[in-house]
Design an enzyme around this catalytic site. Sequence first.
Site, PDB file in Angstrom:
ATOM      1  CG  HIS A 112      -0.896  31.489  79.271  1.00  0.00           C
ATOM      2  ND1 HIS A 112       0.293  32.052  79.255  1.00  0.00           N
ATOM      3  CD2 HIS A 112      -0.598  30.112  79.253  1.00  0.00           C
ATOM      4  CE1 HIS A 112       1.272  31.139  79.046  1.00  0.00           C
ATOM      5  NE2 HIS A 112       0.704  29.845  79.408  1.00  0.00           N
TER       6      HIS A 112
ATOM      7  CB  CYS B  65       2.261  29.923  82.588  1.00  0.00           C
ATOM      8  SG  CYS B  65       2.396  28.271  82.062  1.00  0.00           S
TER       9      CYS B  65
ATOM     10  CD  GLU C 180      -0.671  35.384  78.730  1.00  0.00           C
ATOM     11  OE1 GLU C 180       0.474  34.872  78.539  1.00  0.00           O
ATOM     12  OE2 GLU C 180      -0.981  35.288  79.778  1.00  0.00           O
TER      13      GLU C 180
ATOM     14  CB  SER D 207       7.257  51.125  52.982  1.00  0.00           C
ATOM     15  OG  SER D 207       6.224  51.187  53.941  1.00  0.00           O
TER      16      SER D 207
ATOM     17  CG  ASP E 113       4.477  49.992  61.280  1.00  0.00           C
ATOM     18  OD1 ASP E 113       3.488  50.176  61.904  1.00  0.00           O
ATOM     19  OD2 ASP E 113       4.937  48.844  61.294  1.00  0.00           O
TER      20      ASP E 113
END
Length: 547
Positions: free
Chosen positions: A184, A89, A186, A238, A242
């Site tokens: 695009h 793009c 992706e 937490s 992650d």
Amino acid sequence: MFLSPSAAMHDKILILDFGSQVTQLIARRVREAHVYCEIHPNDVSDDFVREFAPKGVILSGSHASTYEDHQLRAPQAVWDLGVPVLGICYGMQTMAVQLGGKVEWSDHREFGYAEVRAHGRTRLLDGIQDFATPEGHGMLKVWMSHGDKVGEMPPGFALMASTPSCPIAGMADEARGYYAVQFHPEVTHTVQGRKLLERFVLDIAGAKPDWIMRDHIEEAVARIREQVGDEEVILGLSGGVDSSVAAALIHRAIGDQLTCVFVDHGLLRLNEGKMVLDMFEGRLHAKVVHVDASEQFLGHLAGVADPEHKRKIIGREFVEVFQAEAKKLTNAKWLAQGTIYPDVIESGGAKTKKATTIKSHHNVGGLPETLGLKLLEPLRDLFKDEVRELGVALGLPAEMVYRHPFPGPGLGVRILGEVKRDYAELLRRADAIFIEELCGTLATEQDAAAGLCEPSQVGKSWYDLTSQAFAVFLPVKSVGVMGDGRTYDYVAALRAVQTTDFMTAHWAHLPYALLGRASNRIINEVRGINRVVYDVSGKPPATIEWE
């Protein structure tokens, strides 16, 4: 700019970001081909590009106009390296301008689906098509998003693709390995996009597909041991994917040198604290400090209705609680965080003013300076799907690793308006019932026949078939009837979405029977809720979370 340790150990692709909303998708597609890549701003120095030593370079799209903005250019070193380059793009347009071509306004702007005709037999597109015309021309179904277009190709380039409104939708200089497409590849809407990117990365750039998670564990463990030595590490746990994977990885590397601090802010999911403690204290035998700070958090949230204000309060209080606990661990020299690659990219975008803040993130970025600790981020090179893969390889249970995303502020942003303890308790129970029904309901052949799922998904739970699902507490009351009596109680909204990247999402078309059971159970089992609604909003225009 500095090279990450992973960059030094693998063939790699350099992705230069010109400010596109979907640049991360380029990196995800490259990583899915098992090739290491990194995203960096387009204005990195020539020295950085040379030191990075990529096997190939990809230039991203942008919201900017090449026709107007002469500042967003690729470093000259990109063209001097002698490696293949793919422009996407805006990346195609800046390639054209920088190499001697011309860009012009398009009379017909293209936003959405388009069909592109391939020209010639370039290495990039040879054999890649969605269908052929009666005349034998290969056609691609793609996603376009542009207002400008290349009006004149640079010297040495040949036409590679076109549409009726964009005569130069792709161009190639095969001698130098330069390729560019106006669409695009992706995004998932471009059907052959993944294959196109793999062709560029593996065949044209010649990168080795050696980015594999089970090998990454050994590299990461060795790197952590080298960084930390015999010093101690503290990590805020937490219960999310992650921080859990980061804790497991660091514990694998240094054992009891790691202390995890688990802060219960009173806004966790049902039994979440017990699950985290059972996993890390019970199974991994890690050191965990459990802090019940619910009174502190809920006290500061009293009377606060604005979502941004709530997020900032929760972030501030977390820092305060964590800091107090960290100071008790006088031997700790390192602060570990579950930072992942999208966090790194978004931070870079903020610094270069190429990203817009939609919602504040409650991270602990200020802690290293406050505490005088060194920062350890063992997941900073990984995308979320790679983090999950790593977690499985480390032996974490699938129900923890593949749990749906949960916001840092917890239920604080799933309770609309003011947060109260009784609201949180009602929401916790409603949410648990919804998730239980999703986990316990398998997709059937009837669901597939009705178009609710693919035939290949029959037999999977609806929890696994949704990307994120949760309940939301609405602080409004409605009239109901239970038994012979009138009720006047609160409303719960159920939200379930399906997405591949969380940048866009569709609301999940769940079976009516499942929704009916969840609704009936919530109304009958959660005293205080007498009405349940289902959210049928996509992203955009709505966000996935309500606040």
